[in-house]
Write an enzyme that holds these catalytic residues in place. Structure first.
Site, PDB file in Angstrom:
ATOM      1  N   TYR A   7     -11.473  -5.488  10.396  1.00 12.37           N
ATOM      2  CA  TYR A   7     -10.825  -4.986  11.519  1.00 12.37           C
ATOM      3  C   TYR A   7     -10.751  -6.293  12.435  1.00 12.37           C
ATOM      4  O   TYR A   7     -11.639  -6.636  13.143  1.00 12.37           O
ATOM      5  CB  TYR A   7     -11.545  -4.099  12.101  1.00 12.37           C
ATOM      6  CG  TYR A   7     -11.742  -2.957  11.078  1.00 12.37           C
ATOM      7  CD1 TYR A   7     -10.691  -1.697  11.292  1.00 12.37           C
ATOM      8  CD2 TYR A   7     -12.693  -2.571  10.090  1.00 12.37           C
ATOM      9  CE1 TYR A   7     -10.848  -0.915  10.229  1.00 12.37           C
ATOM     10  CE2 TYR A   7     -12.764  -1.827   9.092  1.00 12.37           C
ATOM     11  CZ  TYR A   7     -12.049  -0.800   9.380  1.00 12.37           C
ATOM     12  OH  TYR A   7     -11.943   0.216   8.333  1.00 12.37           O
ATOM     13  N   ALA A  34      -9.188  11.266   2.953  1.00 13.66           N
ATOM     14  CA  ALA A  34     -10.549  11.318   3.617  1.00 13.66           C
ATOM     15  C   ALA A  34     -11.681  12.257   3.208  1.00 13.66           C
ATOM     16  O   ALA A  34     -12.844  12.073   3.445  1.00 13.66           O
ATOM     17  CB  ALA A  34     -10.334  11.418   5.147  1.00 13.66           C
ATOM     18  N   GLU A  60       0.897  -1.043  -0.018  1.00 14.81           N
ATOM     19  CA  GLU A  60      -0.145  -0.161  -0.240  1.00 14.81           C
ATOM     20  C   GLU A  60       0.852   1.098  -0.118  1.00 14.81           C
ATOM     21  O   GLU A  60       1.917   1.377   0.711  1.00 14.81           O
ATOM     22  CB  GLU A  60      -1.141   0.052   1.211  1.00 14.81           C
ATOM     23  CG  GLU A  60      -1.969   1.243   1.343  1.00 14.81           C
ATOM     24  CD  GLU A  60      -2.723   1.237   2.543  1.00 14.81           C
ATOM     25  OE1 GLU A  60      -3.583   0.074   2.501  1.00 14.81           O
ATOM     26  OE2 GLU A  60      -2.850   2.112   3.246  1.00 14.81           O
ATOM     27  N   HIS A 116      -8.234   3.068  -3.619  1.00 17.07           N
ATOM     28  CA  HIS A 116      -9.169   3.399  -2.569  1.00 17.07           C
ATOM     29  C   HIS A 116      -9.868   4.509  -2.880  1.00 17.07           C
ATOM     30  O   HIS A 116      -9.645   5.133  -3.599  1.00 17.07           O
ATOM     31  CB  HIS A 116      -8.360   3.592  -1.246  1.00 17.07           C
ATOM     32  CG  HIS A 116      -7.209   2.646  -0.586  1.00 17.07           C
ATOM     33  ND1 HIS A 116      -6.951   2.392   0.651  1.00 17.07           N
ATOM     34  CD2 HIS A 116      -6.826   1.666  -1.433  1.00 17.07           C
ATOM     35  CE1 HIS A 116      -5.991   1.517   0.665  1.00 17.07           C
ATOM     36  NE2 HIS A 116      -5.862   1.135  -0.284  1.00 17.07           N
TER      37      HIS A 116
HETATM   38  P1  FAD Z   1     -17.707   0.192   6.989  1.00 15.25           P
HETATM   39  O1  FAD Z   1     -17.373  -0.929   6.654  1.00 15.25           O
HETATM   40  O2  FAD Z   1     -18.784   1.195   6.665  1.00 15.25           O
HETATM   41  O3  FAD Z   1     -17.880   0.301   8.876  1.00 15.25           O
HETATM   42  C1  FAD Z   1     -17.687   1.276   9.573  1.00 15.25           C
HETATM   43  C2  FAD Z   1     -18.616   0.940  10.840  1.00 15.25           C
HETATM   44  O4  FAD Z   1     -20.136   0.693  10.521  1.00 15.25           O
HETATM   45  C3  FAD Z   1     -18.136  -0.299  11.639  1.00 15.25           C
HETATM   46  O5  FAD Z   1     -18.398  -0.211  13.078  1.00 15.25           O
HETATM   47  C4  FAD Z   1     -19.385  -1.266  10.976  1.00 15.25           C
HETATM   48  O6  FAD Z   1     -19.462  -2.425  11.754  1.00 15.25           O
HETATM   49  C5  FAD Z   1     -20.242  -0.387  10.456  1.00 15.25           C
HETATM   50  N1  FAD Z   1     -21.225  -1.057   9.595  1.00 15.25           N
HETATM   51  C6  FAD Z   1     -20.600  -1.461   8.293  1.00 15.25           C
HETATM   52  N2  FAD Z   1     -21.652  -1.541   7.508  1.00 15.25           N
HETATM   53  C7  FAD Z   1     -22.928  -1.460   8.352  1.00 15.25           C
HETATM   54  C8  FAD Z   1     -24.344  -1.661   7.709  1.00 15.25           C
HETATM   55  N3  FAD Z   1     -24.795  -2.010   6.617  1.00 15.25           N
HETATM   56  N4  FAD Z   1     -25.169  -1.354   8.850  1.00 15.25           N
HETATM   57  C9  FAD Z   1     -24.716  -0.968   9.960  1.00 15.25           C
HETATM   58  N5  FAD Z   1     -23.414  -0.800  10.541  1.00 15.25           N
HETATM   59  C10 FAD Z   1     -22.480  -0.978   9.623  1.00 15.25           C
HETATM   60  N6  FAD Z   1      -9.611   5.866   5.226  1.00 15.25           N
HETATM   61  C11 FAD Z   1      -9.300   6.666   4.228  1.00 15.25           C
HETATM   62  O7  FAD Z   1      -9.812   7.877   4.367  1.00 15.25           O
HETATM   63  N7  FAD Z   1      -8.676   6.577   3.040  1.00 15.25           N
HETATM   64  C12 FAD Z   1      -7.996   5.299   2.730  1.00 15.25           C
HETATM   65  O8  FAD Z   1      -7.603   5.324   1.896  1.00 15.25           O
HETATM   66  C13 FAD Z   1      -8.131   4.282   3.485  1.00 15.25           C
HETATM   67  N8  FAD Z   1      -7.776   3.063   3.462  1.00 15.25           N
HETATM   68  C14 FAD Z   1      -7.998   1.928   4.215  1.00 15.25           C
HETATM   69  C15 FAD Z   1      -7.501   0.851   4.084  1.00 15.25           C
HETATM   70  C16 FAD Z   1      -7.755  -0.435   4.977  1.00 15.25           C
HETATM   71  C17 FAD Z   1      -7.192  -1.630   4.581  1.00 15.25           C
HETATM   72  C18 FAD Z   1      -8.389   0.003   6.131  1.00 15.25           C
HETATM   73  C19 FAD Z   1      -8.511  -1.326   7.027  1.00 15.25           C
HETATM   74  C20 FAD Z   1      -8.889   1.100   6.300  1.00 15.25           C
HETATM   75  C21 FAD Z   1      -8.678   2.434   5.700  1.00 15.25           C
HETATM   76  N9  FAD Z   1      -9.341   3.497   5.923  1.00 15.25           N
HETATM   77  C22 FAD Z   1      -8.692   4.601   4.738  1.00 15.25           C
HETATM   78  C23 FAD Z   1      -9.857   3.833   7.011  1.00 15.25           C
HETATM   79  C24 FAD Z   1     -11.374   3.688   7.069  1.00 15.25           C
HETATM   80  O9  FAD Z   1     -11.805   4.631   6.295  1.00 15.25           O
HETATM   81  C25 FAD Z   1     -11.873   3.801   8.474  1.00 15.25           C
HETATM   82  O10 FAD Z   1     -11.499   2.833   9.267  1.00 15.25           O
HETATM   83  C26 FAD Z   1     -13.435   3.959   8.368  1.00 15.25           C
HETATM   84  O11 FAD Z   1     -13.741   4.439   9.662  1.00 15.25           O
HETATM   85  C27 FAD Z   1     -14.185   2.628   8.288  1.00 15.25           C
HETATM   86  O12 FAD Z   1     -14.306   2.382   6.903  1.00 15.25           O
HETATM   87  P2  FAD Z   1     -14.930   1.013   6.327  1.00 15.25           P
HETATM   88  O13 FAD Z   1     -14.886   1.130   4.907  1.00 15.25           O
HETATM   89  O14 FAD Z   1     -14.375  -0.091   6.896  1.00 15.25           O
HETATM   90  O15 FAD Z   1     -16.305   1.327   7.224  1.00 15.25           O
END
Ligand code: FAD
Length: 287
Positions: A145, A51, A17, A78
């Site tokens: 996570y 972000a 990455e 991303h």
């Molecule tokens: P989600 O999958 O939407 O989850 C977020 C929360 O909502 C969790 O608590 C989950 O349990 C809950 N949730 C999910 N789906 C639902 C649903 N359908 N109904 C109810 N609750 C739900 N951030 C950046 O800004 N730029 C990046 O390029 C970036 N790259 C990343 C790459 C990786 C591998 C990782 C692990 C994280 C990255 N992040 C990045 C950080 C990420 O944006 C944050 O961790 C963010 O807070 C959550 O993103 P997510 O897509 O996992 O969210």
């Protein structure tokens, strides 16, 4: 090539990455990093997304396209959604398609207390549904996570939500960084029991300076096993020793994960090709 195809080769995937250079630096600074990473022959390189979701910044798309078309490696862009409208996301998707980028790591993005989120997307699963509803043919990945997302009430809740993300169309998952492999194995077992069958890559970050550890812990809440914390505190005033110890720790994590049959390792390179090369040199023959 869609990333999911890479996992059908009968060996673990090894991916990197990178992040776009900060705004005050020219975009070209990333290209020397990519030139050096290319020699390590990763299966793919993913590029993070700002972000804020600002359309003025097209660097993720430019870099992901260069990785594929200039450097001849597979790439993933991303894409966050929580600070964007549907129309804005559509503009980015169109740019990625035009630039020949085939894979998207679909993310919600962090919710900043200073910036109220826009109301079009609440979760990464909604972004995935939206991409699919528009008929685009991107390979789609999502984040997971091992210690539970900080916004989740429990790890089980988070895994239930992760299943929704996979059901929406995520074909591959990349994990948040972790320092305790037993947390990853525990998560993996629960995810499989929950019916999540897509390949799950383990996110590994070699910690090479003290500031980085503090930042990582405060941002993602990764727990620090006593062995790791002890090593880091012992060498915190000796930067070269801390770097050697951080690289050795990450390499050891990878050896254990690959021996246990992990689907893949996603190395958070922090745009540091020297650290990536040292890790690569010590684990490459395992892949
Ligand atoms: P989600 O999958 O939407 O989850 C977020 C929360 O909502 C969790 O608590 C989950 O349990 C809950 N949730 C999910 N789906 C639902 C649903 N359908 N109904 C109810 N609750 C739900 N951030 C950046 O800004 N730029 C990046 O390029 C970036 N790259 C990343 C790459 C990786 C591998 C990782 C692990 C994280 C990255 N992040 C990045 C950080 C990420 O944006 C944050 O961790 C963010 O807070 C959550 O993103 P997510 O897509 O996992 O969210």
């Amino acid at each position: 090539m869609k990333l999911a195809e890479l996992f059908k080769q009968g060996r673990p995937v090894f991916s990197f990455e990178v992040f776009p250079p900060k705004r005050d630096k020219p975009i070209d600074t990333i290209y020397s990093t990519l030139e050096a990473l290319k020699d390590l022959k990763p299966d793919f390189i993913s590029v993070t997304y700002g972000a804020s979701g600002s359309l003025a910044d097209n660097s993720t798309c430019e870099i992901a396209s260069a990785i594929k078309h200039k450097y001849g490696m597979e790439s993933a862009a991303h894409l966050t959604c929580v600070n964007s409208t549907r129309e804005e996301v559509k503009v980015v998707l169109e740019r990625l398609k035009t630039a020949g980028v085939e894979n998207i790591l679909a993310l919600r993005g962090d919710i900043s207390p200073d910036v109220p989120p826009k109301d079009d997307f609440h979760h990464a699963s909604e972004l995935i549904e939206y991409i699919k509803s528009l008929g685009y043919d991107f390979g789609i990945s999502g984040a997971c996570y091992p210690e539970g997302h900080p916004n989740s009430e429990s790890q089980i809740d988070d895994i239930v939500n992760l299943k929704k993300k996979v059901d929406a169309g995520a074909q591959h998952l990349v994990s948040q960084l972790f320092f305790d492999n037993s947390m990853f194995y525990d998560f993996l077992e629960k995810a499989r029991i929950a019916g999540i069958e897509v390949p799950i890559e383990a996110g590994i970050m070699p910690v090479t300076n003290k500031k980085q550890i503090e930042r990582m812990v405060s941002m993602c809440g990764a727990s620090l096993p006593p062995k790791f914390a002890k090593t880091m505190s012992r060498y915190e005033t000796r930067p070269d020793a801390l770097k050697d110890a951080g690289i050795a720790y990450a390499a050891e994590q990878i050896v254990d994960l690959v021996s246990q049959g992990v689907d893949g390792i996603h190395l958070y390179t922090m745009n540091n090709p020297e650290v990536a090369r040292r890790i690569n040199d010590s684990v490459r023959s395992l892949f």
